[in-house]
Design a protein around this motif. Structure first.
Motif, PDB file in Angstrom:
ATOM      1  N   ARG A  29      40.443-102.486 -44.998  1.00 21.27           N
ATOM      2  CA  ARG A  29      40.195-103.710 -45.758  1.00 21.27           C
ATOM      3  C   ARG A  29      40.167-104.953 -44.870  1.00 21.27           C
ATOM      4  O   ARG A  29      39.450-105.913 -45.167  1.00 21.27           O
ATOM      5  CB  ARG A  29      41.275-103.869 -46.826  1.00 21.27           C
ATOM      6  CG  ARG A  29      41.215-102.823 -47.931  1.00 21.27           C
ATOM      7  CD  ARG A  29      39.960-102.980 -48.780  1.00 21.27           C
ATOM      8  NE  ARG A  29      39.882-102.001 -49.823  1.00 21.27           N
ATOM      9  CZ  ARG A  29      40.494-102.101 -51.011  1.00 21.27           C
ATOM     10  NH1 ARG A  29      41.252-103.124 -51.274  1.00 21.27           N
ATOM     11  NH2 ARG A  29      40.333-101.155 -51.906  1.00 21.27           N
ATOM     12  N   SER A  35      37.637-107.218 -46.663  1.00 20.32           N
ATOM     13  CA  SER A  35      37.786-107.505 -48.092  1.00 20.32           C
ATOM     14  C   SER A  35      39.247-107.439 -48.534  1.00 20.32           C
ATOM     15  O   SER A  35      39.536-107.132 -49.686  1.00 20.32           O
ATOM     16  CB  SER A  35      36.949-106.510 -48.910  1.00 20.32           C
ATOM     17  OG  SER A  35      37.346-105.170 -48.626  1.00 20.32           O
ATOM     18  N   SER A  37      42.553-108.253 -50.115  1.00 13.57           N
ATOM     19  CA  SER A  37      42.736-109.154 -51.251  1.00 13.57           C
ATOM     20  C   SER A  37      44.076-108.896 -51.923  1.00 13.57           C
ATOM     21  O   SER A  37      44.949-108.213 -51.383  1.00 13.57           O
ATOM     22  CB  SER A  37      41.578-108.967 -52.237  1.00 13.57           C
ATOM     23  OG  SER A  37      41.617-109.947 -53.252  1.00 13.57           O
ATOM     24  N   ASP A 307      32.521-103.384 -53.846  1.00 16.12           N
ATOM     25  CA  ASP A 307      32.988-103.732 -52.507  1.00 16.12           C
ATOM     26  C   ASP A 307      34.126-102.856 -52.053  1.00 16.12           C
ATOM     27  O   ASP A 307      34.440-102.787 -50.870  1.00 16.12           O
ATOM     28  CB  ASP A 307      33.422-105.204 -52.445  1.00 16.12           C
ATOM     29  CG  ASP A 307      34.405-105.560 -53.525  1.00 16.12           C
ATOM     30  OD1 ASP A 307      34.186-105.114 -54.671  1.00 16.12           O
ATOM     31  OD2 ASP A 307      35.366-106.289 -53.243  1.00 16.12           O
ATOM     32  N   GLN A 316      28.915-105.115 -49.373  1.00 10.23           N
ATOM     33  CA  GLN A 316      30.084-105.188 -50.229  1.00 10.23           C
ATOM     34  C   GLN A 316      29.710-105.395 -51.685  1.00 10.23           C
ATOM     35  O   GLN A 316      30.500-105.148 -52.574  1.00 10.23           O
ATOM     36  CB  GLN A 316      31.006-106.317 -49.778  1.00 10.23           C
ATOM     37  CG  GLN A 316      31.695-106.003 -48.469  1.00 10.23           C
ATOM     38  CD  GLN A 316      32.636-107.103 -48.077  1.00 10.23           C
ATOM     39  OE1 GLN A 316      32.830-108.034 -48.822  1.00 10.23           O
ATOM     40  NE2 GLN A 316      33.218-107.002 -46.908  1.00 10.23           N
TER      41      GLN A 316
END
Length: 337
Positions: A29, A35, A37, A307, A316
């Motif tokens: 990630r 990405s 999060s 994504d 994504q």
């Protein structure tokens, strides 16, 4: 007492597996798809809680909890053993909730354009939160005052049936949430322009959490023994609690493991499978095939964020609008599927 002998190896095994799986998830990630999060932060928090849970459980067992000569062997610290086991039980209730939330957040991020599914996820988290507050309160107040549970002072404890029913309610929440989150990807992908192979792989990866329910179902058998206890304290009660806790550790460990594995598809995609020429041909075919499909179908289905599934940072999002125009210049290829 097989539970006392088994719980140590079970915790060590899941600590090793989850350390590797969570580390790989963070790598994928943070560096591969870029990405990282809020769902990953929730997973890190849940994993940290699992480590703390294992530490407190180790302290309880090493101080004699569940031992046949507990109370007779001067090497065991009875108060410390019972105290840390009760702490572990409270931690389990809380960290199971956090682990489930991390799974819900993955689906929440993917369902960026599906308001009904997002409302379902929000409602499930609220219900689990209230459920966790209620069950953790019962566990924390099982004896009044609580120190009486580990042998300090005088007081009273709840009927074991209440604790057994509390365990049933936690299991019910876990099973229901696992199957809910496993079924939602089917609705997310309904009508989306993806190959059948891709849809199956996505549903499989996001539905892995059901595996943890196997341990939950097995634990139900031993919760019956807890509910039938004559007393909430004593050697018989300790053995029953420790037996159910082996499956509780297994359940939480599997939840963290499967949730982390679902994010590793980009890493698996780096492995060379078969002939590279065939992959190149498939990639070219996939692009042209997708474009032909766009021209021939005016309605490509709902838009959806993928994504968390695809293997390249540049891909994504694959969003196809109702009018058949692609909002992203990148097309899904056979090689990526």
């Amino acid at each position: 007492m097989w539970a006392r002998d088994s719980i140590g190896p079970v915790m060590i095994a899941f600590l090793v597996l989850n350390t590797i799986a969570v580390a790989l998830r963070v790598y994928v990630r943070s560096f591969m798809t870029k990405s990282f999060s809020y769902d990953d932060l929730a997973m890190l928090f849940a994993f940290s809680g699992f480590v703390v849970l294992c530490v407190t459980t180790f302290l309880s067992v090493t101080n004699g909890y569940g031992a046949e000569d507990f109370g007779l062997n001067p090497a065991y610290d009875q108060i410390t053993a019972v105290k840390f086991f009760i702490i572990s039980t409270l931690e389990y209730v809380i960290f199971v909730f956090i682990a489930k939330v991390s799974v819900a957040l993955v689906l929440y991020r993917i369902a960026a354009t599906s308001k009904p599914i997002r409302r379902v996820l929000e409602a499930s988290v609220v219900i689990m939160f209230l459920w966790t507050i209620a069950t953790s309160t019962i566990v924390g107040l099982q004896c009044r005052p609580l120190p009486f549970a580990w042998g300090e002072g005088t007081g009273t404890c709840m009927n074991p049936k209440i604790l057994g029913n509390t365990g049933f309610s936690i299991s019910a929440m876990d099973i229901a949430s696992s199957f809910l989150y496993a079924s939602l990807p089917v609705f997310l992908l309904r009508g989306v322009q993806l190959s059948l192979k891709m849809k199956i792989s996505v549903c499989f990866l996001l539905g892995l959490g059901v595996v943890s329910s196997v341990a939950t179902v097995i634990r139900l058998k031993y919760l019956v023994d807890v509910a039938n206890l004559k007393s909430a304290v004593g050697p018989e009660a300790m053995n029953a609690y420790l037996t159910t806790f082996v499956y509780s550790i297994t359940e939480l460990g599997l939840t963290l493991l499967t949730a982390s594995l679902a994010a590793l598809r980009p890493l698996i995609g780096m492995i060379k499978w078969g002939n590279t020429q065939a992959q190149s041909y498939g990639q070219s075919y996939g692009v042209s095939g997708h474009r032909r499909s766009q021209r021939s179908r005016p309605d490509m289905g709902p838009s959806i964020r993928l994504d968390d599934i695809h293997s390249k940072a540049s891909s994504q999002e694959y969003i196809v609008s109702k009018d058949g125009t692609a909002k992203s210049p990148h097309f899904v290829t056979v090689a990526e599927v």
